[in-house]
Write an enzyme that holds these catalytic residues in place. Structure first.
Site, PDB file in Angstrom:
ATOM      1  N   SER A  98       0.821  -1.210   0.000  1.00  0.00           N
ATOM      2  CA  SER A  98       0.000   0.000   0.000  1.00  0.00           C
ATOM      3  C   SER A  98       0.857   1.263   0.000  1.00  0.00           C
ATOM      4  O   SER A  98       1.848   1.357   0.720  1.00  0.00           O
ATOM      5  CB  SER A  98      -0.895  -0.011   1.241  1.00  0.00           C
ATOM      6  OG  SER A  98      -1.681   1.158   1.268  1.00  0.00           O
TER       7      SER A  98
ATOM      8  N   CYS B 235      -1.659   4.680  12.506  1.00  0.00           N
ATOM      9  CA  CYS B 235      -2.146   6.057  12.619  1.00  0.00           C
ATOM     10  C   CYS B 235      -2.609   6.352  14.052  1.00  0.00           C
ATOM     11  O   CYS B 235      -2.927   5.452  14.818  1.00  0.00           O
ATOM     12  CB  CYS B 235      -3.281   6.285  11.629  1.00  0.00           C
ATOM     13  SG  CYS B 235      -4.288   4.842  11.340  1.00  0.00           S
TER      14      CYS B 235
END
Lengths: 255, 302
Positions: B21, B129
């Protein structure tokens, strides 16, 4: 189409030793499709890891050749300057959008600062072949660091400025532009340092202003979204894929 | 028979070579080079619930043979993905694995639900995150938070759930165990290492966001060590990644315990890297008289 090609180096000569070079490479597929203002990504050695983006200086479609005018700035371009005739080099291209070239019988200024003059040569040749009237305005730091002027003279009239006044007009290219009757000019195409491009933005209402930007790139293909510039609407655009050429009005230069 | 046939529990891939990704866009950006159906799978660029503009540039720099990036999850949001990216990507003929990131555990659940549609083969959950409800501590650094996200995603989808581990922790095996107990079907690892580079002329960090994720060949030994440790701890399959540049690198990851691999930064250097590795693995399997590449998964542990 974007191609990855291993091309044979035909020539790689210094215009200014250890600084400015002109390399010509046999790249049949890339040459076939390259447009003025597009660039290529070059694998210059084991390291640096990433490819180096270099704009296209000239294309010989009949013989499948691509020429790049480049400045040695870091390890990648230093490696590039070491390639000898007969050696092979790994290149991806052509990349980016390029300048708008479907113009006829117009008055166009092609403004370049430093190594930013590189994409203007092929662009000038293409625009001239369509019957446009051109003038090149090239900016350098000083006479000793000026180069490739004769190439541009073969295409159209050239005016030069140098920061120290040792060649042509003293100061940045704006010193020349501000003396011209801009009302006759229909388009300005430019590539060079950001302060120069910012200066030219003041003509964005009067002419078709197209600016080619430079940015630190990751992939060069639009995938990594690293090389962004801020647009006037506040969004980001990818310099490698949405550019490197943008309409003057599109770009904010706020960041 | 396809000796590279790869099954990661419910997720079946035609071969164990995927692309990581953030390094391959949605696939579209690489279509000119080759037929994407040759890939085992594509982990598409990270998606969030709402569109994100991303961080201010400069977002990327090469340093010490690797790359630091701080893109800031720039993307058009999950609806944009469903409306504008998936319709094209689902016809690439390879497994489309959607990488998701959230600000809260609820975000992950809502995204999992929205993305449970035909054409999506699996979800890869980025837990590197910050959790905005817990002072911005990354989900992937606290075992309980990572477990909670895994469970939340599992409860909102029938798709295979891949939890992508962050290497920025003290005990990676503990993180692997946590997401497994939360219901994860697969682990992918590692995400990038947090790094920094300084412009000594200007006395400033080169990356505008100061720090970024470090990737590329220099992180391979760290990634390999972590795959080795997690393989010992968990029973679910691992997708190994971190600096894979060639077939030998991929084989190292498989021997450390990975059932599949992901090519990341190498896509920037040579877009053909994943294909070269597929070819290289086929050759390796033939030359070593293996009936399947699976025979070498975790080989160093035996």
């Amino acid at each position: 189409m974007i191609y990855k090609e291993i091309g044979k180096v035909l020539e790689n000569k210094a215009l200014i030793k250890d600084s400015i070079y002109l390399i010509t490479i046999d790249l049949q597929n890339i040459a076939k499709e390259a447009l003025p203002g597009q660039f290529v990504e070059i694998k210059t050695g084991d390291l640096p890891l990433l490819r180096k983006p270099i704009s296209i200086f000239d294309v010989d479609k009949n013989n499948g050749l691509v020429s790049l005018l480049y400045q040695v700035r870091g390890k990648g371009t230093k490696n590039l300057s070491g390639f000898k005739s007969g050696e092979y080099i790994d290149i991806i291209g052509p990349l980016g959008n390029g300048f708008t070239i479907d113009k006829k019988e117009q008055e166009i200024l092609l403004v370049g600062g430093g190594i930013g003059i590189a994409p203007l040569y092929y662009l000038g040749k293409e625009l001239k072949s369509k019957g446009n009237s051109l003038k090149f305005i090239l900016g350098y730091s000083c006479k000793d660091e000026s180069y490739a002027v004769d190439f541009f003279r073969q295409v159209a009239e050239v005016e030069i400025s140098t920061m120290d006044g040792s060649l042509g007009c003293k100061g940045h290219v704006g010193r020349i532009v501000e003396k011209l009757d801009i009302s006759k000019v229909t388009a300005i195409y430019a590539c060079g340092p950001e302060p120069m491009l910012k200066y030219l933005k003041k003509f964005e209402q009067e002419v078709d202003l197209e600016l080619s930007l430079e940015a630190y790139m990751g992939c060069g293909l639009g995938a990594c979204i690293s090389c962004v510039c801020e647009k006037t609407d506040g969004s980001y655009a990818r310099v490698c894929k949405d550019g490197p050429v943008f309409k003057g009005k599109e770009i904010s230069f706020n960041e | 028979m396809n000796k590279l046939h790869c099954d990661l529990g419910k997720l079946i891939l035609k071969n164990p070579v995927t692309v990581a990704s953030g390094t391959f866009g949605s696939g579209k950006e690489f279509k000119d080079f080759y037929d994407l159906s040759q890939l085992g799978g594509i982990m598409v660029k990270g998606t969030t619930l709402l569109p994100r503009r991303g961080n201010q540039p400069q977002r990327l720099v090469e340093t010490a043979g690797g790359v630091i990036n701080s893109i800031g999850l720039a993307n058009g949001g999950v609806d944009d993905f469903l409306n504008n990216i998936l319709p094209e990507a689902k016809d690439y003929g390879t497994a489309i694995i959607v990488n998701i990131s959230g600000d809260t555990t609820d975000d992950y659940g809502r995204m999992a639900e929205k993305l449970s549609v035909p054409g999506v083969a699996a979800l890869e959950v980025n837990i590197s995150c910050p959790n905005v409800k817990h002072g911005g501590i990354a989900f992937g650094t606290v075992p309980d938070m990572a477990r909670e996200v895994a469970t939340m995603v599992k409860n909102n989808t029938d798709l295979p759930v891949i939890m992508k581990l962050s290497p920025n922790v003290t005990n990676i095996a503990e993180m692997g165990a946590a997401v497994e107990s939360g219901g994860a079907d697969i682990i992918s690892m590692i995400n990038t290492l947090i790094g920094m580079a300084i412009d000594i002329k200007n006395r400033k960090p080169i990356i505008k966001h100061i720090m970024g994720g470090y990737s590329g060949p220099p992180i391979k030994p760290v990634a390999l060590r972590m795959v080795y440790q997690v393989y010992k701890t968990v029973k679910i399959p691992i997708i190994g990644m971190g600096g894979i540049m060639n077939t030998e690198d991929a084989i190292e990851f498989i021997m450390a315990g990975a059932s599949a691999v992901s090519v990341g930064t190498a896509n920037f250097v040579d877009p053909y890297t994943p294909l070269n590795i597929i070819q290289g693995l086929n050759k390796y399997v033939e030359e070593n008289g293996l009936s399947s590449y699976k025979e070498i998964i975790g080989a160093v542990h035996r």
